[in-house]
Scaffold this motif. Sequence first.
Motif, PDB file in Angstrom:
ATOM      1  N   VAL A 121       0.854  -1.199   0.000  1.00 56.25           N
ATOM      2  CA  VAL A 121       0.000   0.000   0.000  1.00 56.25           C
ATOM      3  C   VAL A 121       0.884   1.243   0.000  1.00 56.25           C
ATOM      4  N   ASP A 122       1.949   1.228   0.819  1.00 50.79           N
ATOM      5  CA  ASP A 122       2.867   2.384   0.853  1.00 50.79           C
ATOM      6  C   ASP A 122       3.441   2.641  -0.529  1.00 50.79           C
ATOM      7  N   LYS A 123       3.846   1.560  -1.166  1.00 49.33           N
ATOM      8  CA  LYS A 123       4.477   1.713  -2.475  1.00 49.33           C
ATOM      9  C   LYS A 123       3.468   2.227  -3.513  1.00 49.33           C
TER      10      LYS A 123
ATOM     11  N   SER B 151      -6.911  -7.430  -4.370  1.00 50.27           N
ATOM     12  CA  SER B 151      -7.222  -7.327  -5.801  1.00 50.27           C
ATOM     13  C   SER B 151      -6.508  -6.086  -6.313  1.00 50.27           C
ATOM     14  N   LEU B 152      -5.665  -6.270  -7.329  1.00 49.19           N
ATOM     15  CA  LEU B 152      -4.786  -5.182  -7.786  1.00 49.19           C
ATOM     16  C   LEU B 152      -4.958  -4.985  -9.289  1.00 49.19           C
ATOM     17  N   VAL B 153      -5.257  -3.738  -9.693  1.00 48.35           N
ATOM     18  CA  VAL B 153      -5.395  -3.461 -11.130  1.00 48.35           C
ATOM     19  C   VAL B 153      -4.376  -2.409 -11.527  1.00 48.35           C
ATOM     20  N   ASP B 154      -3.657  -2.646 -12.607  1.00 47.93           N
ATOM     21  CA  ASP B 154      -2.812  -1.602 -13.177  1.00 47.93           C
ATOM     22  C   ASP B 154      -3.601  -0.981 -14.328  1.00 47.93           C
ATOM     23  N   ASN B 155      -4.069   0.255 -14.093  1.00 49.20           N
ATOM     24  CA  ASN B 155      -4.936   0.888 -15.094  1.00 49.20           C
ATOM     25  C   ASN B 155      -4.169   1.404 -16.304  1.00 49.20           C
TER      26      ASN B 155
ATOM     27  N   LEU C 215       2.168   5.422  -7.104  1.00 47.22           N
ATOM     28  CA  LEU C 215       1.830   4.843  -8.423  1.00 47.22           C
ATOM     29  C   LEU C 215       0.345   5.097  -8.724  1.00 47.22           C
ATOM     30  N   PRO C 216       0.060   6.242  -9.333  1.00 48.94           N
ATOM     31  CA  PRO C 216      -1.360   6.639  -9.494  1.00 48.94           C
ATOM     32  C   PRO C 216      -2.178   5.693 -10.375  1.00 48.94           C
TER      33      PRO C 216
ATOM     34  N   PHE D 270       4.201  -5.947 -12.315  1.00 44.12           N
ATOM     35  CA  PHE D 270       5.128  -6.743 -11.502  1.00 44.12           C
ATOM     36  C   PHE D 270       6.250  -5.885 -10.906  1.00 44.12           C
ATOM     37  N   ALA D 271       6.480  -4.693 -11.506  1.00 43.44           N
ATOM     38  CA  ALA D 271       7.512  -3.802 -10.958  1.00 43.44           C
ATOM     39  C   ALA D 271       7.140  -3.378  -9.541  1.00 43.44           C
ATOM     40  N   VAL D 272       5.854  -3.358  -9.234  1.00 41.33           N
ATOM     41  CA  VAL D 272       5.384  -2.966  -7.904  1.00 41.33           C
ATOM     42  C   VAL D 272       5.992  -3.865  -6.827  1.00 41.33           C
TER      43      VAL D 272
END
Length: 566
Positions: free
Chosen positions: A455-457, A548-552, A461-462, A560-562
């Motif tokens: 979450v911090d990271k 649940s994680l979405v890269d918009n 990352l908008p 995966f860089a996250v």
Amino acid sequence: MAWRTCSSGWTAWWPTTRHSATSRWGAGGSTADLTLDIANRMQNTICVETMMHLTCTNMPVEKIDHALQTIKSNGIQNVLALRGDPPHGQDKFVQIQGGFACALDLVKHIRSAYGDYFGITVAGYPEGHPDTIGPDGVASNESYQSDLLYLKKKVDAGADLIITQLFYDTDMFLKFVNDCRQIGITCPIVPGIMPINNYKGFLRMTGFCKTKIPAEITAALEPIKDNEEAVKAYGIHLGAEMCKKILAHGIKTLHLYTLNMEKSALAILLNLGLIEESKISRSLPWRPPTNVFRVKEDVRPIFWANRPKSYLSRTVGWDQYPRGRWGDSRNPSYGALSDHQFMRPRSRDKKLHEEWAVPLKSVEDIYEKFKNYCLGKLRSSPWSELDGLQPETKIINEQLGKINVKGFLTINSQPAVNGERSDSSSVGWGGPGGYVYQKAYLEFFCSPEKLTALVDKSKALPFITFMAVNKEGNWKANVNQTDVNAVTWGVFPAKEIIQPTVVDPASFKVWKDEAFEIWSRSWASLYPEGDSSRKLLEEVQSSYYLVSLVDNDYINGDLFAVFADL
Ligand SMILES: Cc1cc2nc3c(=O)[nH]c(=O)nc-3n(C[C@H](O)[C@H](O)[C@H](O)COP(=O)(O)OP(=O)(O)OC[C@H]3O[C@@H](n4cnc5c(N)ncnc54)[C@H](O)[C@@H]3O)c2cc1C
């Protein structure tokens, strides 16, 4: 009169090439429950238009109605109405008390009790019914004619379609069609083609049905009868030639008897150009059931992507299914969790036992299991009803493996796609001519500490949106409760944008109960009570979060860089 798309064994419609399947009613009604179950699964899980065979043998009207009501409530609209053969050990069909004497009675009953709901098919016999075929192998003209008149009665009583008994003399079939037309039978007559798979089976079946075997077929088979591969190849060649001749006479539908051996039937359809191996594409990213009630459904939340049966059972009571847009999801009326969602076929149970019920000493052993599943080293997962990984998962499986060993235990994912052709074999859907898009998606369990780091990271990352919840319902997210995020969409000629898969908080909250329950019901339960592996799994279940994680940013993003320094 109702007309439904239907057939038996495996049927192909030509030239539109639609396929359907039928499920046999065991001799004497011996497999009634199994047939009902198979028909339901074929229609709603495998998602092919299904026609169930139903016979009168040993079936009082109440039992017949039970079968018809059951398939009706499962959305099956097609029935092959048959008299049936006598049960094993009996020579002659005997009408039971409170039952029907022949298929004609059954057709009349279905029409009078169910109106136009069902498409009804009946059996036709190009060589005459076996009961009327004499020791010389032929039916007398008189009995052939009376069989035809009786067939007309079945059609006049409400049958929409005729499927014929198997035959190998194509001219005899074409004559039969002509004879039917002469007496005013106008409905489609579908030829029953049985590919020859092996010599002994062929002799047994043709003997049982008293089928005429043309001399050239006997001559072709005789020298190769001990060579199984050669017999199969000849069976495919013969089946394709018979179909070509029949199609050339303007008959547009074929019925291939598979008897659970589909390879030759598929080879015949490939040979005829009615299916193309490389172009068997998905109509939506998930398989839409052909069920009449759900025919308009084209949007689903992503969470059940690997548990379609569970999704179907939890939404079966919906009056309407989302189409075009997911709509207001603040009050999704999903069915409650029940044992049903956790039942597994025996073969799946066995696989899970073999692959997952191993001693677990630490969480790292758990991480290893998830990693191995993502790398394709395991075929089963407690979180998936499917066999192995979906084709698109293979694009990212190495990266999935790496984050799993770090303790992000993935149960669902999709790679980003920016305008791939819709007939792509890995990510395509919707048929040729379009372009498909999707946002990278990941769903996983992780410890609270790892979630905090993530979450911090993500604050920097908008493009990342996330939702996280633990078993108790503690919630963390950077989306609003009413947000609906389309994560898969497609652009097709002369169509509106289709957005078949969404991520929404309300459905996620429903799904999380099922996802957490799987830890105990599908995995921990494989160990005896009190076992240390079982305890470890229960600890993970009660302390981890589901995320649940979405890269918009589906154009330049790298989800995966996250995880790089986590
Ligand atoms: C495509 C197909 C699928 C089949 N699937 C199954 C299955 O799943 N399970 C199974 O057990 N069997 C199945 N069978 C076999 C079928 O049940 C048998 O062939 C059975 O002997 C007859 O069934 P029917 O529906 O043709 O009977 P019917 O249509 O009732 O006819 C049977 C015979 O009786 C004669 N007859 C009946 N009533 C009259 C009348 N009033 N006047 C004159 N003649 C009459 C007919 O002319 C015919 O010769 C299938 C057959 C076909 C062709």
